[in-house]
Design a protein around this motif. Structure first.
Motif, PDB file in Angstrom:
ATOM      1  N   VAL A   1     -50.599  31.309  75.168  1.00 25.67           N
ATOM      2  CA  VAL A   1     -51.014  32.288  76.102  1.00 25.67           C
ATOM      3  C   VAL A   1     -49.868  33.241  75.835  1.00 25.67           C
ATOM      4  O   VAL A   1     -48.910  32.691  76.624  1.00 25.67           O
ATOM      5  N   LEU A   2     -50.141  34.608  75.801  1.00 23.49           N
ATOM      6  CA  LEU A   2     -49.148  35.601  75.981  1.00 23.49           C
ATOM      7  C   LEU A   2     -48.750  35.900  77.366  1.00 23.49           C
ATOM      8  O   LEU A   2     -49.768  36.169  78.265  1.00 23.49           O
ATOM      9  N   VAL A   3     -47.702  35.699  77.577  1.00 26.33           N
ATOM     10  CA  VAL A   3     -47.152  36.176  78.903  1.00 26.33           C
ATOM     11  C   VAL A   3     -47.119  37.783  78.930  1.00 26.33           C
ATOM     12  O   VAL A   3     -46.338  38.173  78.121  1.00 26.33           O
ATOM     13  N   PRO A   4     -47.661  38.483  79.770  1.00 29.70           N
ATOM     14  CA  PRO A   4     -47.717  39.844  79.395  1.00 29.70           C
ATOM     15  C   PRO A   4     -46.324  40.566  79.669  1.00 29.70           C
ATOM     16  O   PRO A   4     -45.400  39.916  80.384  1.00 29.70           O
ATOM     17  N   ASN A   5     -46.165  41.497  78.942  1.00 29.53           N
ATOM     18  CA  ASN A   5     -44.729  41.922  78.964  1.00 29.53           C
ATOM     19  C   ASN A   5     -44.792  43.534  78.777  1.00 29.53           C
ATOM     20  O   ASN A   5     -46.050  44.146  78.836  1.00 29.53           O
ATOM     21  N   GLU A   6     -43.771  44.222  78.797  1.00 29.94           N
ATOM     22  CA  GLU A   6     -43.424  45.867  78.741  1.00 29.94           C
ATOM     23  C   GLU A   6     -44.445  46.268  77.534  1.00 29.94           C
ATOM     24  O   GLU A   6     -44.902  47.475  77.578  1.00 29.94           O
ATOM     25  N   GLU A   7     -44.707  45.495  76.321  1.00 25.10           N
ATOM     26  CA  GLU A   7     -45.384  46.041  75.371  1.00 25.10           C
ATOM     27  C   GLU A   7     -46.879  45.763  75.082  1.00 25.10           C
ATOM     28  O   GLU A   7     -47.701  46.427  74.919  1.00 25.10           O
ATOM     29  N   CYS A   8     -47.074  44.369  75.465  1.00 27.97           N
ATOM     30  CA  CYS A   8     -48.640  43.791  74.999  1.00 27.97           C
ATOM     31  C   CYS A   8     -48.918  42.944  76.330  1.00 27.97           C
ATOM     32  O   CYS A   8     -48.237  42.268  76.911  1.00 27.97           O
ATOM     33  N   THR A   9     -50.209  43.033  76.523  1.00 24.68           N
ATOM     34  CA  THR A   9     -50.815  42.388  77.931  1.00 24.68           C
ATOM     35  C   THR A   9     -51.509  41.224  77.673  1.00 24.68           C
ATOM     36  O   THR A   9     -51.752  40.437  78.463  1.00 24.68           O
ATOM     37  N   GLU A  10     -52.250  41.098  76.544  1.00 22.53           N
ATOM     38  CA  GLU A  10     -52.894  39.799  76.013  1.00 22.53           C
ATOM     39  C   GLU A  10     -52.766  39.917  74.464  1.00 22.53           C
ATOM     40  O   GLU A  10     -52.578  40.836  73.835  1.00 22.53           O
ATOM     41  N   SER A  11     -53.327  38.835  73.878  1.00 22.77           N
ATOM     42  CA  SER A  11     -53.603  38.367  72.664  1.00 22.77           C
ATOM     43  C   SER A  11     -54.817  37.516  72.341  1.00 22.77           C
ATOM     44  O   SER A  11     -55.005  36.790  73.140  1.00 22.77           O
ATOM     45  N   ARG A  12     -55.409  37.593  71.211  1.00 24.53           N
ATOM     46  CA  ARG A  12     -56.582  36.561  71.003  1.00 24.53           C
ATOM     47  C   ARG A  12     -56.944  36.905  69.592  1.00 24.53           C
ATOM     48  O   ARG A  12     -56.546  37.821  68.839  1.00 24.53           O
ATOM     49  N   LEU A  13     -57.560  35.582  69.060  1.00 25.08           N
ATOM     50  CA  LEU A  13     -57.968  35.583  67.800  1.00 25.08           C
ATOM     51  C   LEU A  13     -59.793  35.912  67.956  1.00 25.08           C
ATOM     52  O   LEU A  13     -60.274  35.440  68.735  1.00 25.08           O
ATOM     53  N   PHE A  14     -59.958  37.062  67.288  1.00 21.31           N
ATOM     54  CA  PHE A  14     -61.423  37.532  67.183  1.00 21.31           C
ATOM     55  C   PHE A  14     -61.993  37.295  66.068  1.00 21.31           C
ATOM     56  O   PHE A  14     -61.364  37.358  64.818  1.00 21.31           O
ATOM     57  N   PRO A  15     -63.347  37.151  66.088  1.00 21.34           N
ATOM     58  CA  PRO A  15     -64.317  36.933  64.579  1.00 21.34           C
ATOM     59  C   PRO A  15     -63.926  38.465  64.085  1.00 21.34           C
ATOM     60  O   PRO A  15     -63.887  39.390  64.815  1.00 21.34           O
ATOM     61  N   VAL A  16     -64.133  38.605  62.995  1.00 16.20           N
ATOM     62  CA  VAL A  16     -63.748  39.926  62.189  1.00 16.20           C
ATOM     63  C   VAL A  16     -64.981  40.851  62.676  1.00 16.20           C
ATOM     64  O   VAL A  16     -64.359  42.085  62.877  1.00 16.20           O
ATOM     65  N   SER A  17     -66.080  40.427  62.778  1.00 15.31           N
ATOM     66  CA  SER A  17     -66.906  41.524  63.148  1.00 15.31           C
ATOM     67  C   SER A  17     -66.777  41.984  64.440  1.00 15.31           C
ATOM     68  O   SER A  17     -67.108  43.180  64.682  1.00 15.31           O
ATOM     69  N   GLU A  18     -66.148  41.333  65.626  1.00 14.37           N
ATOM     70  CA  GLU A  18     -65.920  42.086  66.715  1.00 14.37           C
ATOM     71  C   GLU A  18     -64.422  42.797  66.670  1.00 14.37           C
ATOM     72  O   GLU A  18     -64.565  43.641  67.484  1.00 14.37           O
ATOM     73  N   ALA A  19     -63.696  42.122  66.061  1.00 13.97           N
ATOM     74  CA  ALA A  19     -62.691  42.957  65.662  1.00 13.97           C
ATOM     75  C   ALA A  19     -62.889  44.507  65.372  1.00 13.97           C
ATOM     76  O   ALA A  19     -62.244  45.518  65.643  1.00 13.97           O
ATOM     77  N   LEU A  20     -63.713  44.496  64.544  1.00 15.52           N
ATOM     78  CA  LEU A  20     -63.746  45.909  63.970  1.00 15.52           C
ATOM     79  C   LEU A  20     -64.787  46.748  64.974  1.00 15.52           C
ATOM     80  O   LEU A  20     -64.656  48.221  64.795  1.00 15.52           O
ATOM     81  N   ARG A  21     -65.151  46.238  65.998  1.00 12.45           N
ATOM     82  CA  ARG A  21     -65.951  47.072  67.064  1.00 12.45           C
ATOM     83  C   ARG A  21     -64.800  47.513  68.188  1.00 12.45           C
ATOM     84  O   ARG A  21     -65.043  48.346  68.826  1.00 12.45           O
ATOM     85  N   LEU A  22     -63.645  46.920  68.198  1.00 10.75           N
ATOM     86  CA  LEU A  22     -62.549  47.225  69.319  1.00 10.75           C
ATOM     87  C   LEU A  22     -62.134  48.460  68.922  1.00 10.75           C
ATOM     88  O   LEU A  22     -61.901  48.909  67.683  1.00 10.75           O
ATOM     89  N   PRO A  23     -61.669  49.019  69.907  1.00 10.02           N
ATOM     90  CA  PRO A  23     -60.825  50.519  69.788  1.00 10.02           C
ATOM     91  C   PRO A  23     -59.459  49.992  69.430  1.00 10.02           C
ATOM     92  O   PRO A  23     -58.774  49.031  69.997  1.00 10.02           O
ATOM     93  N   GLY A  24     -58.933  50.320  68.173  1.00  9.14           N
ATOM     94  CA  GLY A  24     -57.842  50.249  67.851  1.00  9.14           C
ATOM     95  C   GLY A  24     -57.497  49.994  66.467  1.00  9.14           C
ATOM     96  O   GLY A  24     -58.317  50.715  65.544  1.00  9.14           O
ATOM     97  N   TRP A  25     -56.719  49.108  65.928  1.00 11.64           N
ATOM     98  CA  TRP A  25     -56.098  49.154  64.593  1.00 11.64           C
ATOM     99  C   TRP A  25     -56.993  48.756  63.643  1.00 11.64           C
ATOM    100  O   TRP A  25     -57.219  49.510  62.458  1.00 11.64           O
TER     101      TRP A  25
END
Length: 172
Positions: free
Chosen positions: A124-148
């Motif tokens: 579990v990521l402790v939120p910091n000045e750069e990032c607030t959370e992290s997760r492993l996403f199904p590829v199909s879901e990652a493609l729907r997210l706004p971002g990289w």
């Protein structure tokens, strides 16, 4: 193999960017950043929610005396609380300054290196000045997210295919 060529203007400076699929690491004197295309053993894709960039892959600047591989592993831990196992170079982005004042932090040309990596553990990521959370996403879901993944579709798709082949992952 050439994936993308484009020009970009940032802070009044104009750059030419060239993304290539390659397993070759450029001269480390010219590598400025290292990034992680991370996959869990179940085929899900690692993303971190960056404060300024939305959902993105972990990565960042190489510290003095640090190798690109070590930097990628450190950034994955800092930005996503991810422990990385097997990792290989899969792409580079060459950055050439065309116009404007050079930044001494970046050699000319400068390279960003992208590693294909297996995520051994995600804490579990402790939120910091750069990032607030992290997760492993199904590829199909990652493609729907706004971002990289959306912004870098060709490299994302190539990484997914390489992960399937390298680790026989059930990427969906």
């Amino acid at each position: 193999m050439l994936l993308q060529e484009r020009e970009l203007v940032v802070d009044g400076r104009r750059f030419h960017l060239t993304v290539c699929l390659t397993s070759d690491l450029p001269s480390t004197d010219h590598v400025s950043t290292a990034h992680c295309l991370g996959f869990g053993v179940d085929g899900r894709f690692l993303l971190a929610r960056h404060v300024g960039r939305g959902w993105t892959i972990p990565g960042g600047h190489i510290e003095p005396g640090e190798s690109p591989d070590t930097a990628m592993r450190r950034e994955a831990m800092e930005e996503a609380a991810a422990t990385i196992g097997d990792a290989v170079v899969v792409a580079t982005e060459r950055v050439d300054l065309i116009e404007g004042a050079a930044n001494p932090r970046y050699p000319q040309p400068s390279y960003q290196v992208f590693f294909l990596a297996l995520v051994e553990r995600l804490d579990v990521l402790v939120p910091n000045e750069e990032c607030t959370e992290s997760r492993l996403f199904p590829v199909s879901e990652a493609l729907r997210l706004p971002g990289w993944p959306k912004l870098n579709g060709d490299l994302f798709d190539a990484g997914v295919e390489m992960a399937r082949r390298r680790w026989s992952l059930p990427v969906t």
